[in-house]
Write a protein that holds these residues in place. Structure first.
Motif, PDB file in Angstrom:
ATOM      1  N   SER A 187       0.772  -1.040   0.176  1.00 29.19           N
ATOM      2  CA  SER A 187      -0.006   0.029  -0.163  1.00 29.19           C
ATOM      3  C   SER A 187       0.798   1.185  -0.143  1.00 29.19           C
ATOM      4  N   ALA A 188       0.657   2.265  -0.766  1.00 33.64           N
ATOM      5  CA  ALA A 188       1.163   3.483  -0.589  1.00 33.64           C
ATOM      6  C   ALA A 188       0.099   4.747  -0.270  1.00 33.64           C
ATOM      7  N   GLY A 189      -1.029   4.083   0.293  1.00 35.38           N
ATOM      8  CA  GLY A 189      -1.876   4.944   1.112  1.00 35.38           C
ATOM      9  C   GLY A 189      -2.994   5.456   0.142  1.00 35.38           C
ATOM     10  N   GLY A 190      -3.675   6.520   0.358  1.00 33.33           N
ATOM     11  CA  GLY A 190      -4.781   6.746  -0.487  1.00 33.33           C
ATOM     12  C   GLY A 190      -4.497   7.612  -2.012  1.00 33.33           C
ATOM     13  N   ALA A 192      -4.656  10.322  -3.073  1.00 35.65           N
ATOM     14  CA  ALA A 192      -3.929  11.410  -3.201  1.00 35.65           C
ATOM     15  C   ALA A 192      -2.672  11.319  -3.301  1.00 35.65           C
ATOM     16  N   ASN A 193      -2.040  10.158  -3.029  1.00 36.36           N
ATOM     17  CA  ASN A 193      -0.613   9.860  -3.027  1.00 36.36           C
ATOM     18  C   ASN A 193      -0.311   9.425  -4.574  1.00 36.36           C
ATOM     19  N   GLU A 196       3.393  10.620  -6.680  1.00 38.56           N
ATOM     20  CA  GLU A 196       4.545  10.093  -6.274  1.00 38.56           C
ATOM     21  C   GLU A 196       4.401   8.534  -6.960  1.00 38.56           C
TER      22      GLU A 196
ATOM     23  N   ASP B 111      -2.643  12.825   3.908  1.00 32.95           N
ATOM     24  CA  ASP B 111      -2.286  11.556   3.276  1.00 32.95           C
ATOM     25  C   ASP B 111      -0.886  10.990   3.238  1.00 32.95           C
ATOM     26  N   GLY B 112       0.065  11.838   3.508  1.00 26.91           N
ATOM     27  CA  GLY B 112       1.425  11.485   3.417  1.00 26.91           C
ATOM     28  C   GLY B 112       2.225  12.350   3.260  1.00 26.91           C
ATOM     29  N   LEU B 113       3.564  11.980   2.627  1.00 25.68           N
ATOM     30  CA  LEU B 113       4.337  13.140   2.081  1.00 25.68           C
ATOM     31  C   LEU B 113       4.147  13.193   0.492  1.00 25.68           C
ATOM     32  N   HIS B 114       4.348  14.504   0.153  1.00 23.54           N
ATOM     33  CA  HIS B 114       4.261  14.668  -1.250  1.00 23.54           C
ATOM     34  C   HIS B 114       5.747  15.403  -1.968  1.00 23.54           C
ATOM     35  N   PRO B 202       9.687  10.983  -1.152  1.00 18.41           N
ATOM     36  CA  PRO B 202       8.402  10.899  -0.422  1.00 18.41           C
ATOM     37  C   PRO B 202       7.591   9.429  -0.598  1.00 18.41           C
ATOM     38  N   ASN B 206       5.828   7.067   2.308  1.00 18.68           N
ATOM     39  CA  ASN B 206       4.448   6.740   2.073  1.00 18.68           C
ATOM     40  C   ASN B 206       4.128   5.163   2.099  1.00 18.68           C
TER      41      ASN B 206
END
Lengths: 222, 222
Positions: A187-190, A192-193, A196, B111-114, B202, B206
């Motif tokens: 998983s790299a999250g939601g 919105a990520n 990246e 959400d994390g890092l961008h 990033p 994440n």
């Protein structure tokens, strides 16, 4: 499970169809704007899996028919066809479906490939905007080299990143990914990520271009 | 070779100092705006390498003095200090030096890092703009978790990406990278490919945030 691969006559669709065809019992629905082309591709995928000692269920349909029959709909089309493809199938999608987007926006210059997202911010965001509300969208399979997937002689031993805002849908796609032998889903999250995650695709091409004996690169996180 | 680690009291400077200290015979020059702080860090790095069974040559200096004495100058400072740090040492840099930039511009949200590059387009581009013409700039070490580097008990087994427009300088930095045990240097092309390289930083955070038992992640291309 029934998995539609819209634009499944293309290279990433072929790669996923061959891997799922060999490694799982899912019914694969190759979609194309041209149903004849879809049927021809489906037949060739069945043959390719057979040659690798497997037995795949693959059928060809016009994109809308494929999406209508499927539980999971993979948008295996180039990024500039994503919005059109979703629009063409939107009325057959509902909350029980999962839409999967593997595309990354890129442009090439003299130095290499660069991340070049659509104005929505990422291809994933464009898909989220295009797919009807209530239909979950999951990003996955961005960083898999199509040629490596499609060559069933090659072991994968690589990771794919999965992003999503709907936990059930994300878990479903992660399971489907891990059913492919040698593929690990992280998983790299939601959603919105996504930038990246999508940016890794041009990076893989740049690294392959600049090092001896590297092509169809994948990545492993550790 | 003499390697200056400007801002070398910080975590990535510490990690590189400990690895080069243990694995090579290079003379390491820890730089800081405060020379006392630099000397204290240098002593602690010598002790840490000794505790790991090695013998390191590490000395502490004010940043400008460290840069002046060095063949390779690593800007191991946070991205928002890169321009100031270069400006403070610019008059001691010449065409025989190599400036190395490992920083990536990031911002955090829910959400994390961008990836969040400076207006130059990337931290690497900002460094290229700030460093005097004729002094080669190389990007490397962006995607190494500082905590993992600094823990000499951990094997690395990961890659670092190297970008540069000066072939000799890029080769020098790749060699320095590969002298670190378990680190493989891969070229990702020219400095113009920096955004995709910096975006991986990033992404690694994440992925670490969203998966069990993953932290201080690195990446391996294959």
């Amino acid at each position: 499970m029934r998995i539609a691969l819209l634009g499944g006559t293309g290279d990433i669709g072929e790669g996923l169809a061959l891997r799922w065809g060999r490694d799982t019992d899912h019914e694969l629905l190759v979609g194309s704007r041209d149903p004849e082309k879809a049927r021809a591709a489906a037949e060739s995928y069945v043959e390719a899996v057979k040659a690798a000692g497997g037995e795949a269920t693959v059928k060809g349909f016009e994109n809308g028919m494929a999406a209508d029959r499927a539980d999971v709909v993979v948008l295996s089309v180039p990024p500039y066809h994503v919005a059109d493809t979703v629009e063409a199938v939107a009325d057959v999608l509902d909350g029980d479906d999962v839409v999967v987007t593997p595309a990354a926006g890129m442009k090439r210059d003299d130095d290499g490939l660069h991340y070049h997202p659509p104005s929505a911010g990422s291809v994933t965001a464009l898909v989220r905007e295009s797919v009807p509300d209530g239909v979950p969208v999951v990003g996955a399979f961005h960083n898999l080299a199509a040629g490596r997937l499609a060559n069933l002689d090659l072991d994968l031993g690589i990771d794919t990143l999965v992003i999503g805002d709907d936990a059930d849908a994300t878990a479903t796609v992660s399971r489907l990914a891990e059913e492919i032998e040698g593929l690990r889903a992280l998983s790299a999250g939601g959603l919105a990520n996504a930038p990246e995650v999508e940016s890794l695709t041009p990076l893989l091409v740049n690294v392959a271009m600049n090092n001896e004996s590297m092509h169809d690169l994948g990545v492993r996180f550790s």
